[in-house]
Design a protein around this motif. Sequence first.
Motif, PDB file in Angstrom:
ATOM      1  N   GLY A 103      48.251  43.909  43.064  1.00 56.43           N
ATOM      2  CA  GLY A 103      49.239  43.100  42.361  1.00 56.43           C
ATOM      3  C   GLY A 103      49.509  43.618  40.968  1.00 56.43           C
ATOM      4  N   ARG A 104      50.022  42.705  40.141  1.00 58.21           N
ATOM      5  CA  ARG A 104      50.307  43.030  38.748  1.00 58.21           C
ATOM      6  C   ARG A 104      49.817  41.902  37.857  1.00 58.21           C
ATOM      7  N   HIS A 105      49.348  42.280  36.675  1.00 58.15           N
ATOM      8  CA  HIS A 105      48.973  41.344  35.620  1.00 58.15           C
ATOM      9  C   HIS A 105      47.770  40.499  36.049  1.00 58.15           C
ATOM     10  N   VAL A 106      46.591  40.979  35.734  1.00 61.62           N
ATOM     11  CA  VAL A 106      45.361  40.248  36.041  1.00 61.62           C
ATOM     12  C   VAL A 106      45.362  38.920  35.307  1.00 61.62           C
ATOM     13  N   ASN A 107      45.015  37.856  36.021  1.00 64.91           N
ATOM     14  CA  ASN A 107      44.897  36.543  35.408  1.00 64.91           C
ATOM     15  C   ASN A 107      43.756  36.583  34.395  1.00 64.91           C
ATOM     16  N   GLU A 108      44.064  36.346  33.128  1.00 63.46           N
ATOM     17  CA  GLU A 108      43.072  36.508  32.060  1.00 63.46           C
ATOM     18  C   GLU A 108      41.872  35.595  32.212  1.00 63.46           C
ATOM     19  N   ALA A 109      42.023  34.516  32.975  1.00 63.15           N
ATOM     20  CA  ALA A 109      40.881  33.616  33.174  1.00 63.15           C
ATOM     21  C   ALA A 109      39.724  34.319  33.870  1.00 63.15           C
ATOM     22  N   ALA A 119      42.330  30.679  41.703  1.00 64.44           N
ATOM     23  CA  ALA A 119      42.338  31.224  43.055  1.00 64.44           C
ATOM     24  C   ALA A 119      42.975  32.602  43.094  1.00 64.44           C
ATOM     25  N   ASP A 120      43.997  32.814  42.267  1.00 69.78           N
ATOM     26  CA  ASP A 120      44.735  34.074  42.281  1.00 69.78           C
ATOM     27  C   ASP A 120      44.242  34.997  41.176  1.00 69.78           C
ATOM     28  N   ALA A 121      43.876  36.220  41.542  1.00 69.17           N
ATOM     29  CA  ALA A 121      43.471  37.199  40.540  1.00 69.17           C
ATOM     30  C   ALA A 121      44.686  37.796  39.837  1.00 69.17           C
ATOM     31  N   TRP A 122      45.794  37.950  40.588  1.00 71.67           N
ATOM     32  CA  TRP A 122      47.005  38.557  40.043  1.00 71.67           C
ATOM     33  C   TRP A 122      48.072  37.508  39.775  1.00 71.67           C
ATOM     34  N   ALA A 123      48.835  37.715  38.708  1.00 77.26           N
ATOM     35  CA  ALA A 123      49.994  36.854  38.476  1.00 77.26           C
ATOM     36  C   ALA A 123      51.076  37.133  39.514  1.00 77.26           C
ATOM     37  N   VAL A 124      51.147  38.398  39.987  1.00 77.49           N
ATOM     38  CA  VAL A 124      52.109  38.777  41.024  1.00 77.49           C
ATOM     39  C   VAL A 124      51.340  39.468  42.145  1.00 77.49           C
ATOM     40  N   ASP A 125      51.404  38.908  43.354  1.00 75.25           N
ATOM     41  CA  ASP A 125      50.747  39.492  44.514  1.00 75.25           C
ATOM     42  C   ASP A 125      51.717  40.472  45.180  1.00 75.25           C
ATOM     43  N   PHE A 126      51.320  41.735  45.276  1.00 75.40           N
ATOM     44  CA  PHE A 126      52.191  42.749  45.873  1.00 75.40           C
ATOM     45  C   PHE A 126      52.632  42.377  47.273  1.00 75.40           C
ATOM     46  N   TRP A 127      51.768  41.718  48.024  1.00 78.62           N
ATOM     47  CA  TRP A 127      52.016  41.486  49.448  1.00 78.62           C
ATOM     48  C   TRP A 127      52.900  40.275  49.714  1.00 78.62           C
ATOM     49  N   ASP A 128      53.339  39.593  48.697  1.00 78.09           N
ATOM     50  CA  ASP A 128      54.193  38.409  48.864  1.00 78.09           C
ATOM     51  C   ASP A 128      55.467  38.792  49.612  1.00 78.09           C
ATOM     52  N   GLY A 129      55.663  38.216  50.831  1.00 80.78           N
ATOM     53  CA  GLY A 129      56.863  38.468  51.626  1.00 80.78           C
ATOM     54  C   GLY A 129      56.868  39.772  52.401  1.00 80.78           C
ATOM     55  N   VAL A 130      55.764  40.514  52.372  1.00 80.39           N
ATOM     56  CA  VAL A 130      55.709  41.823  53.043  1.00 80.39           C
ATOM     57  C   VAL A 130      55.189  41.655  54.473  1.00 80.39           C
ATOM     58  N   PRO A 131      55.926  42.159  55.489  1.00 85.29           N
ATOM     59  CA  PRO A 131      55.400  42.148  56.861  1.00 85.29           C
ATOM     60  C   PRO A 131      54.242  43.131  56.995  1.00 85.29           C
ATOM     61  N   VAL A 132      53.138  42.653  57.542  1.00 85.56           N
ATOM     62  CA  VAL A 132      51.915  43.455  57.667  1.00 85.56           C
ATOM     63  C   VAL A 132      51.323  43.215  59.055  1.00 85.56           C
ATOM     64  N   THR A 133      50.811  44.282  59.660  1.00 74.59           N
ATOM     65  CA  THR A 133      50.080  44.148  60.918  1.00 74.59           C
ATOM     66  C   THR A 133      48.624  44.525  60.682  1.00 74.59           C
ATOM     67  N   LEU A 134      47.713  43.645  61.080  1.00 75.58           N
ATOM     68  CA  LEU A 134      46.277  43.903  60.958  1.00 75.58           C
ATOM     69  C   LEU A 134      45.694  44.181  62.339  1.00 75.58           C
ATOM     70  N   SER A 135      44.820  45.188  62.399  1.00 72.49           N
ATOM     71  CA  SER A 135      44.188  45.529  63.671  1.00 72.49           C
ATOM     72  C   SER A 135      42.795  46.100  63.422  1.00 72.49           C
ATOM     73  N   ASP A 191      48.619  47.667  40.598  1.00 74.76           N
ATOM     74  CA  ASP A 191      47.164  47.811  40.481  1.00 74.76           C
ATOM     75  C   ASP A 191      46.488  47.254  41.724  1.00 74.76           C
ATOM     76  N   TYR A 192      45.326  47.808  42.041  1.00 73.81           N
ATOM     77  CA  TYR A 192      44.503  47.185  43.082  1.00 73.81           C
ATOM     78  C   TYR A 192      43.065  47.105  42.607  1.00 73.81           C
ATOM     79  N   GLY A 193      42.316  46.198  43.223  1.00 75.41           N
ATOM     80  CA  GLY A 193      40.951  46.006  42.776  1.00 75.41           C
ATOM     81  C   GLY A 193      40.171  45.073  43.662  1.00 75.41           C
ATOM     82  N   CYS A 194      38.896  44.969  43.362  1.00 75.73           N
ATOM     83  CA  CYS A 194      37.977  44.078  44.067  1.00 75.73           C
ATOM     84  C   CYS A 194      37.468  43.037  43.081  1.00 75.73           C
ATOM     85  N   PHE A 195      37.654  41.766  43.413  1.00 74.43           N
ATOM     86  CA  PHE A 195      37.252  40.672  42.517  1.00 74.43           C
ATOM     87  C   PHE A 195      36.058  39.890  43.059  1.00 74.43           C
TER      88      PHE A 195
END
Length: 215
Positions: A103-109, A119-135, A191-195
């Motif tokens: 996402g973008r912009h880490v939540n300063e909290a 609950a949200d680490a990012w102010a903007v989640d990259f995956w919002d509205g993105v079609p994804v297939t998990l397998s 940005d990506y990361g592990c929280f």
Amino acid sequence: MNKLPNEPPVEPEIPEEQQWSRRQFLVGSAALGVAGAVTLFGRQALVDAARGLFGSPVSSGTVHLYAYDYYYIPNYMTWRVGDQMDIIFQNQSHTHWHEWTMGRHVNEAYFQAFGNLPADAWAVDFWDGVPVTLSDPYNIDNFVPNKAIVTYDGPKALFNISSGGDFSPTLKPGGSIHISFTVPNKPGIWDYGCFVQQYIHYRTGMRGKVMILPA
């Protein structure tokens, strides 16, 4: 203007993106000694120097993303809008759970010492509205779809679906998952990361960047 004979040479300015990364020192990790930290630091410096000189090739098709304690390989990728991506995310740790969020912009909290974390680490989640297939889920601790449009290849129970937070597969030690998608029209740097463990993994250096080029 001509330089005087005894005037010292002027050092050229190095762009910030070409300077060495300092994130690889893992404070407080008994499993990694000083020699290991130096090795990681040196490797990252070489990667950053090469990227500054030659740029980063566009990744498309299948990319293996490895999670270690506490860093990713690769920690920089370049995608192009419209390309098909197959990210095989694998947790190489023998002892720690790891996730992949983007996402973008880490939540300063997340950087406050006390209080409840959002609950949200990012102010903007990259995956919002993105079609994804998990397998091919293996050793999945949980998966949070958030606002992604997710298709599950296989029984949904295997993905251990949870709610709350950003799009994030969290893997147990040795776990893996296959994430397929078309790069959305969201150019720029992400940005990506592990929280995991209340931001400690991210703050210790478990992060990376994706540059998305226009189609």
